[in-house]
Design a protein around this motif. Sequence first.
Motif, PDB file in Angstrom:
ATOM      1  N   PHE A  47       0.833  -1.202   0.000  1.00 56.30           N
ATOM      2  CA  PHE A  47       0.000   0.000   0.000  1.00 56.30           C
ATOM      3  C   PHE A  47       0.863   1.245   0.000  1.00 56.30           C
ATOM      4  CE2 PHE A  47      -2.556   3.104   2.666  1.00 56.30           C
ATOM      5  CZ  PHE A  47      -3.324   3.542   1.593  1.00 56.30           C
ATOM      6  N   GLU A  49       0.191   5.206   0.400  1.00 57.05           N
ATOM      7  CA  GLU A  49      -0.814   6.213   0.744  1.00 57.05           C
ATOM      8  C   GLU A  49      -0.396   7.565   0.210  1.00 57.05           C
ATOM      9  OE1 GLU A  49      -3.364   7.729   4.632  1.00 57.05           O
ATOM     10  OE2 GLU A  49      -1.561   6.506   4.896  1.00 57.05           O
ATOM     11  N   LEU A  54      -7.968   6.223  -4.816  1.00 61.58           N
ATOM     12  CA  LEU A  54      -7.310   4.941  -4.561  1.00 61.58           C
ATOM     13  C   LEU A  54      -7.505   4.028  -5.763  1.00 61.58           C
ATOM     14  CD1 LEU A  54      -5.964   2.785  -2.696  1.00 61.58           C
ATOM     15  CD2 LEU A  54      -8.287   2.186  -1.944  1.00 61.58           C
ATOM     16  N   TRP A  84      -1.976   9.334  -6.801  1.00 60.61           N
ATOM     17  CA  TRP A  84      -3.025   8.428  -6.329  1.00 60.61           C
ATOM     18  C   TRP A  84      -2.484   7.567  -5.197  1.00 60.61           C
ATOM     19  CZ3 TRP A  84      -3.461   6.206 -11.917  1.00 60.61           C
ATOM     20  CH2 TRP A  84      -4.039   7.164 -12.768  1.00 60.61           C
ATOM     21  N   SER A  85      -3.332   7.222  -4.296  1.00 60.95           N
ATOM     22  CA  SER A  85      -3.002   6.135  -3.381  1.00 60.95           C
ATOM     23  C   SER A  85      -3.124   4.832  -4.158  1.00 60.95           C
ATOM     24  CB  SER A  85      -3.948   6.138  -2.176  1.00 60.95           C
ATOM     25  OG  SER A  85      -3.762   7.301  -1.393  1.00 60.95           O
ATOM     26  N   HIS A  86      -2.333   3.843  -3.791  1.00 58.91           N
ATOM     27  CA  HIS A  86      -2.293   2.603  -4.583  1.00 58.91           C
ATOM     28  C   HIS A  86      -2.159   1.402  -3.659  1.00 58.91           C
ATOM     29  CE1 HIS A  86       0.163  -0.212  -7.399  1.00 58.91           C
ATOM     30  NE2 HIS A  86      -1.124  -0.465  -7.514  1.00 58.91           N
ATOM     31  N   PHE A 118     -11.382   7.421   0.951  1.00 57.70           N
ATOM     32  CA  PHE A 118     -11.021   7.916  -0.377  1.00 57.70           C
ATOM     33  C   PHE A 118     -12.246   8.441  -1.122  1.00 57.70           C
ATOM     34  CE2 PHE A 118      -8.128   4.581   0.946  1.00 57.70           C
ATOM     35  CZ  PHE A 118      -6.905   5.231   0.846  1.00 57.70           C
ATOM     36  N   VAL A 121     -12.614   5.135  -5.671  1.00 58.62           N
ATOM     37  CA  VAL A 121     -11.884   3.873  -5.619  1.00 58.62           C
ATOM     38  C   VAL A 121     -12.029   3.193  -6.976  1.00 58.62           C
ATOM     39  CG1 VAL A 121     -11.685   1.612  -4.516  1.00 58.62           C
ATOM     40  CG2 VAL A 121     -12.313   3.620  -3.141  1.00 58.62           C
ATOM     41  N   CYS A 243      -9.729   6.762 -13.178  1.00 57.01           N
ATOM     42  CA  CYS A 243      -9.432   7.425 -11.906  1.00 57.01           C
ATOM     43  C   CYS A 243      -9.940   8.868 -11.888  1.00 57.01           C
ATOM     44  CB  CYS A 243      -7.935   7.393 -11.629  1.00 57.01           C
ATOM     45  SG  CYS A 243      -7.304   5.736 -11.229  1.00 57.01           S
TER      46      CYS A 243
END
Length: 313
Positions: A47, A49, A54, A84-86, A118, A121, A243
């Motif tokens: 992860f 952040e 996400l 982006w969070s991933h 988020f 998603v 996204c």
Amino acid sequence: MTQSDNSIAETLEPAPLDRAGWLSLLRQMGEDSGGFDALGDHHWAVFNEDGPILVISFDRLEDIAALEPGTMPQIFGQATKNGWSHLSLISEGKTWYRDPPVIAHIDRLVDEAFFDNFDRVVFYGAGMGAYAAAAFSVAAPGATVLAVQPRATLDPSVAGWDTRNMAARRLDFTHRYGYAPDMIDGAAQVFTIHDPYCRADAMHVALFRKSFVTHFKARFLGDHVAQSLGEMGVLPKLVKAACDGTLTQETYTTLWRERRNFGNYLRWILRACMDADRPKREAMVCRSVTNRMRAPAFRKHLEKLEKTDEAVG
């Protein structure tokens, strides 16, 4: 560059990593940016952040290990570039993400209201990963799913006609998160991509029947849809549009035009015409290609066609 300089450069090149090396790198990446979890013996969650969007990708350790030393899958870099969070769920082997520790991990994220943190998603995957992206999307109501060549299930009582992954039939596709077309009920949008001439893929896609599902067709890409779209530069644009919340049929139609400059696609459609014994269609393809780009093989084939006894108009 002197011989000494060459020796120095060679020592600076990243050395290939073995399995333990890749897992160590992934652990370091996760612990530095968000989190790393080993999910049993054959799955890991990494992860990163970052921002309020996400993207959840389903990746294979074998694919990551096959990359050039020092590189990671495109989605990792794209997430970092776009802020982006991933969350990457990584498998080893053809597990289809059906191992209990994976299911338990998704359950834990739900219990912790992880996805509520988020604004958007997006679940993304290809093939086995596309199945997982659709199946686990139920964990985040309102999510977007981008699934390349998704499978609905490999339960032989439902998809006995798909004989490509016989060993996976031993897995349980009837337990929780099992039948992907039912698991997308809570999604806001689902986008699938497949080659309609690949009969098994088309049959799986036909099982995703909800009104919010959009099917994108990638003719003549066969079993290499994700790889080919990536080589065209189309796949990262599709992921970004998903996204950004701007992905539509019109978006895909525009991006799909890139196939006109993709050598493999052009060779595949020419081969299809040849297999169908359609010389006039062959000539049309060759003329279209040679009028737009330098393509000696297509020009040579066109000249050969024009010398045949058949009228090629």
